[in-house]
Design a protein around this motif. Structure first.
Motif, mmCIF file in Angstrom:
data_model
loop_
_atom_site.group_PDB
_atom_site.id
_atom_site.type_symbol
_atom_site.label_atom_id
_atom_site.label_comp_id
_atom_site.label_asym_id
_atom_site.label_seq_id
_atom_site.Cartn_x
_atom_site.Cartn_y
_atom_site.Cartn_z
ATOM 1 N N HIS A 258 0.981 -1.093 -0.387
ATOM 2 C CA HIS A 258 0.017 -0.123 0.132
ATOM 3 C C HIS A 258 0.426 1.275 -0.315
ATOM 4 O O HIS A 258 0.580 2.241 0.713
ATOM 5 C CB HIS A 258 -1.123 0.151 0.893
ATOM 6 N N MET A 259 2.706 1.270 -0.072
ATOM 7 C CA MET A 259 3.095 2.131 -0.144
ATOM 8 C C MET A 259 2.538 3.697 -1.348
ATOM 9 O O MET A 259 2.260 3.115 -2.544
ATOM 10 C CB MET A 259 4.363 1.507 -0.492
ATOM 11 N N ILE A 260 3.399 4.476 -0.801
ATOM 12 C CA ILE A 260 2.975 5.841 -2.234
ATOM 13 C C ILE A 260 3.794 7.029 -1.857
ATOM 14 O O ILE A 260 3.483 6.872 -0.741
ATOM 15 C CB ILE A 260 1.141 6.229 -2.371
ATOM 16 N N SER A 261 4.279 7.094 -2.683
ATOM 17 C CA SER A 261 5.998 8.130 -2.737
ATOM 18 C C SER A 261 5.199 9.507 -2.268
ATOM 19 O O SER A 261 4.077 9.557 -2.561
ATOM 20 C CB SER A 261 6.404 8.159 -3.998
ATOM 21 N N LEU A 262 5.815 10.050 -1.518
ATOM 22 C CA LEU A 262 5.169 11.911 -1.261
ATOM 23 C C LEU A 262 5.027 12.301 -2.778
ATOM 24 O O LEU A 262 4.067 13.283 -2.565
ATOM 25 C CB LEU A 262 6.765 12.496 -0.173
ATOM 26 N N VAL A 263 5.654 12.055 -3.847
ATOM 27 C CA VAL A 263 5.322 12.874 -4.876
ATOM 28 C C VAL A 263 3.903 12.435 -5.009
ATOM 29 O O VAL A 263 3.732 13.713 -5.909
ATOM 30 C CB VAL A 263 6.785 12.746 -5.906
ATOM 31 N N GLU A 264 4.387 11.152 -5.249
ATOM 32 C CA GLU A 264 2.838 11.021 -5.948
ATOM 33 C C GLU A 264 1.413 10.958 -4.227
ATOM 34 O O GLU A 264 0.623 11.439 -4.799
ATOM 35 C CB GLU A 264 2.525 9.227 -5.768
ATOM 36 N N CYS A 265 1.796 11.316 -3.430
ATOM 37 C CA CYS A 265 1.204 11.449 -2.717
ATOM 38 C C CYS A 265 0.744 12.985 -2.819
ATOM 39 O O CYS A 265 -1.245 13.226 -2.785
ATOM 40 C CB CYS A 265 1.575 11.027 -1.359
ATOM 41 N N ILE A 266 1.245 14.036 -2.942
ATOM 42 C CA ILE A 266 0.749 15.563 -3.577
ATOM 43 C C ILE A 266 0.778 15.455 -4.749
ATOM 44 O O ILE A 266 -0.624 16.410 -5.018
ATOM 45 C CB ILE A 266 2.401 16.688 -3.178
ATOM 46 N N THR A 267 0.984 14.248 -5.407
ATOM 47 C CA THR A 267 0.158 14.856 -6.667
ATOM 48 C C THR A 267 -1.416 14.632 -6.837
ATOM 49 O O THR A 267 -2.076 14.996 -7.573
ATOM 50 C CB THR A 267 1.224 13.901 -7.936
ATOM 51 N N GLN A 268 -1.715 12.832 -6.436
ATOM 52 C CA GLN A 268 -2.718 12.699 -5.796
ATOM 53 C C GLN A 268 -3.612 13.907 -5.434
ATOM 54 O O GLN A 268 -4.897 14.221 -5.958
ATOM 55 C CB GLN A 268 -2.636 11.707 -5.362
ATOM 56 N N PHE A 269 -3.188 15.112 -3.937
ATOM 57 C CA PHE A 269 -4.364 15.977 -3.773
ATOM 58 C C PHE A 269 -4.081 16.726 -4.752
ATOM 59 O O PHE A 269 -5.525 17.265 -4.341
ATOM 60 C CB PHE A 269 -3.431 16.046 -2.281
ATOM 61 N N TYR A 270 -3.572 17.218 -5.333
ATOM 62 C CA TYR A 270 -3.948 18.241 -6.472
ATOM 63 C C TYR A 270 -4.375 18.284 -7.359
ATOM 64 O O TYR A 270 -5.180 19.469 -7.855
ATOM 65 C CB TYR A 270 -1.698 18.635 -7.016
ATOM 66 N N ILE A 271 -4.576 16.846 -7.580
ATOM 67 C CA ILE A 271 -5.219 16.620 -9.125
ATOM 68 C C ILE A 271 -6.836 16.888 -8.097
ATOM 69 O O ILE A 271 -7.664 17.028 -9.202
ATOM 70 C CB ILE A 271 -5.361 15.573 -9.993
ATOM 71 N N PHE A 272 -6.830 16.483 -6.862
ATOM 72 C CA PHE A 272 -8.366 15.998 -6.574
ATOM 73 C C PHE A 272 -8.765 16.804 -6.342
ATOM 74 O O PHE A 272 -9.847 17.424 -6.438
ATOM 75 C CB PHE A 272 -7.996 14.983 -5.338
#
Length: 338
Positions: free
Chosen positions: A121-135
């Protein structure tokens, strides 16, 4: 603090939560002014539930929801694009709303579906911030699109003779552009402020996506500035857009009630009530999440609110706004028959 002490500190952080995968990565940076800081570079998304027996059933349920959402929203966009009769301001707005809903759902649901069937269930910091930004960009854009749609209905019903001159396609495109620009610029402020935070308390996010308030909870840096700005902008944007929508639809409803035709009154009232239902669900969940954060609610309650505005509302919108629209149904029939 020497390297040995820093290693002990990392060990304490890793064992703070009940479970963590073995492949958690940490980067330890040293600063003479602030001492040692342990920066987490990957997070664990715990998901909706930790019960193994529910993973496959939930995967199937949300897979059906996601596929229906994408077919509904992208299908509506295709119908509007394909049929020249629908190249009007009202349908340009509906197509733009469908695009925002498709982006909103796609930013969250695919990752959640992967986690249902995966042990990683890992997600990188960059992916995490990108997911938040798109949503966040999609959700902010939707707020302003709903305002423009309410204004469009206000002009069409309350001032029908002025409608062709006021709501031209060019003016509609300008309003859409402003909605998307504001929607995509506003989250950049919160993303930039995320980079001032360091994450060393834990790398476990007890959520099904990278929700910004959950990141604040595991931050070692004081997130009060971030939280305050989230509150201020949420109050301003949600209050302004919601009140504008309510005022517009209030005028619309008063105009509808004055109509002599009972059939026309019933049809218009049914359409407006469906729109208001969608708006109320969307704004209600956003209000409880970001205007009243952490007000004594249980963690599962927050997850339910999030499921509504990230997954359920993008599913409902194309059907609420288009299912009883005879022009859309007629356009679909023409496309099928060609």
């Amino acid at each position: 603090m020497d390297v040995k002490a820093a290693s002990s500190f990392v060990s304490l952080v890793i064992h703070k939560d009940d479970w963590l995968p073995n492949n958690v990565k940490y980067v330890i940076s040293f600063s003479e002014s602030d001492g040692n800081k342990t920066q987490v570079t990957e997070f664990v998304l715990t998901g909706l539930t930790d019960r193994p027996g529910l993973q496959v059933p939930l995967f199937l349920v949300f897979l059906v929801i996601y596929l229906t959402t994408m077919v509904g929203n992208l299908g509506l966009i295709f119908i509007i694009w394909k049929d020249p009769h629908l190249h009007t301001p009202m349908y340009l707005l509906l197509g733009s709303l469908a695009l925002a809903d498709a982006c909103s759902s796609s930013s969250v649901t695919p990752r959640m579906l992967m986690n249902f069937l995966s042990n990683n269930h890992m997600i990188s910091l960059v992916e995490c911030i990108t997911q938040f930004y798109i949503f966040a960009s999609s959700a902010n854009t939707e707020c302003f699109l709903l305002v423009v749609m309410a204004y469009d209905r206000y002009v069409a019903i309350c001032n029908p003779l002025l409608y062709p001159g006021v709501m031209s396609n060019i003016f509609c495109i300008q309003l859409l552009s402003v909605s998307y620009i504001i929607g995509f610029l506003h989250p950049m402020l919160h993303v930039s402020l995320l980079f001032r935070l360091t994450f060393c308390k834990s790398n476990v996010i007890h959520y099904f996506y990278c929700e910004i308030l959950q990141l604040f909870e595991i931050s070692c840096t004081d997130p009060r500035v971030n939280t305050l700005l989230i509150f201020i902008f949420s109050v301003f944007i949600q209050s302004f857009t919601f009140m504008t929508i309510i005022i517009s639809y209030s005028y619309v409803l008063f105009t509808i009630l004055k109509k002599k035709s009972e059939k026309g009154r019933s049809k218009a009232f049914s359409t407006c009530s469906a729109h208001l239902l969608s708006v109320s669900l969307f704004y209600g969940t956003l209000f409880f999440m970001y205007v009243c954060p952490g007000s004594g609610r249980a963690e599962n309650q927050d997850k339910i609110y999030s499921v509504f505005y990230t997954i359920i509302i993008p599913l409902l919108n194309p059907f609420i706004y288009s299912l009883r629209n005879q022009e859309v149904i007629g356009a679909l029939r023409r496309i099928i028959n060609t």
